[in-house]
Scaffold this motif. Sequence first.
Motif, mmCIF file in Angstrom:
data_model
loop_
_atom_site.group_PDB
_atom_site.id
_atom_site.type_symbol
_atom_site.label_atom_id
_atom_site.label_comp_id
_atom_site.label_asym_id
_atom_site.label_seq_id
_atom_site.Cartn_x
_atom_site.Cartn_y
_atom_site.Cartn_z
ATOM 1 N N MET A 271 1.410 -1.387 -0.132
ATOM 2 C CA MET A 271 2.399 -0.503 -0.738
ATOM 3 C C MET A 271 3.526 -0.276 0.252
ATOM 4 O O MET A 271 3.284 -0.110 1.454
ATOM 5 C CB MET A 271 1.769 0.847 -1.128
ATOM 6 N N LYS B 153 -2.597 5.175 -3.067
ATOM 7 C CA LYS B 153 -1.268 5.607 -3.518
ATOM 8 C C LYS B 153 -1.029 7.077 -3.160
ATOM 9 O O LYS B 153 0.059 7.434 -2.676
ATOM 10 C CB LYS B 153 -1.147 5.397 -5.027
ATOM 11 N N VAL C 174 8.856 -0.039 -6.177
ATOM 12 C CA VAL C 174 8.447 -1.083 -7.113
ATOM 13 C C VAL C 174 9.423 -2.241 -6.954
ATOM 14 O O VAL C 174 10.620 -2.082 -7.183
ATOM 15 C CB VAL C 174 8.451 -0.578 -8.569
ATOM 16 N N GLU D 67 3.347 -0.412 -7.947
ATOM 17 C CA GLU D 67 3.667 -0.195 -6.526
ATOM 18 C C GLU D 67 2.705 -0.935 -5.609
ATOM 19 O O GLU D 67 2.956 -1.027 -4.402
ATOM 20 C CB GLU D 67 3.611 1.297 -6.173
#
Length: 281
Positions: free
Chosen positions: A273, A55, A66, A80
Amino acid sequence: MTKICQLSLAVGARVHGVDLATDMSESTWSEIRNAFQQHSVLVFPGQNITVEQQKRFAERFGTLIVHDHLLPMTIEGHPECMVLHNNAQKPPGLNSWHTDNSGWLEPPLGTVLYAKITPRLGGDTLYSNMHAAYEALSPQIRDMLEGLKAVHDVKKAFGPDFANLQASLRKKGIDPNSHFGQFEPVEHPIVRTHPDTGKKSLYVSAPYITHIAGLSVLESRAILDLLYKHIETNEFVYRHRWHTGDLVVWDNRSVQHLAVADYHPQERLMHRMNIKGERPF
């Protein structure tokens, strides 16, 4: 010392000498950012990172997204981070060229995918350079495409044509028909301009597109079929064979990808992500 090696003439580079588990200097980040703009797909091999460290790296590129419909498939405390887990009981779903989430008004800038478990054979991801695809078109076709917009519809991408995706969502308690029924189609230019490099590229994501705005179904189909076939041209494509510990980040504004669904019933586990992007122009 950071070393960036081109992976193919088409697209992609491998980045050596960077440990994503540690803090990154501004000079190293500058090299990576420049390489991302130049190569569109960056491979960081041999990484051993946590979700927090993935992240932290992904947020270097921008705000993480999200997705409401993916929340049941994310890691607890990390909305996420989507878990892509396939095995004998859960075969892979999407097996076609696309760019992530083009049915949204502001599609992702990029995707960061980290390989936790990889199959012994199969499970490659193909990347196609949409800048090169645009440049390879004749001037007459490029002129025709300028100003045309394709209609992207989330409901199509999660509709009956993609039964495996529907089944995965239903197993997690989400009914695709009711969840995506509220989403209105959006229009994106077929030829988009990269906000950082100024380069033009094709932006045609087949799972989402229903037609070209202002054209008949027959006209739309003729043009779209031509472009869908064109982006598969071998000279535009890099094929990535995954190894456990690979982290790959790619630019959804300048490449399309295809995750080859040829590894069932072997196991494949990825952490994904998405980075927030802008409205295509």
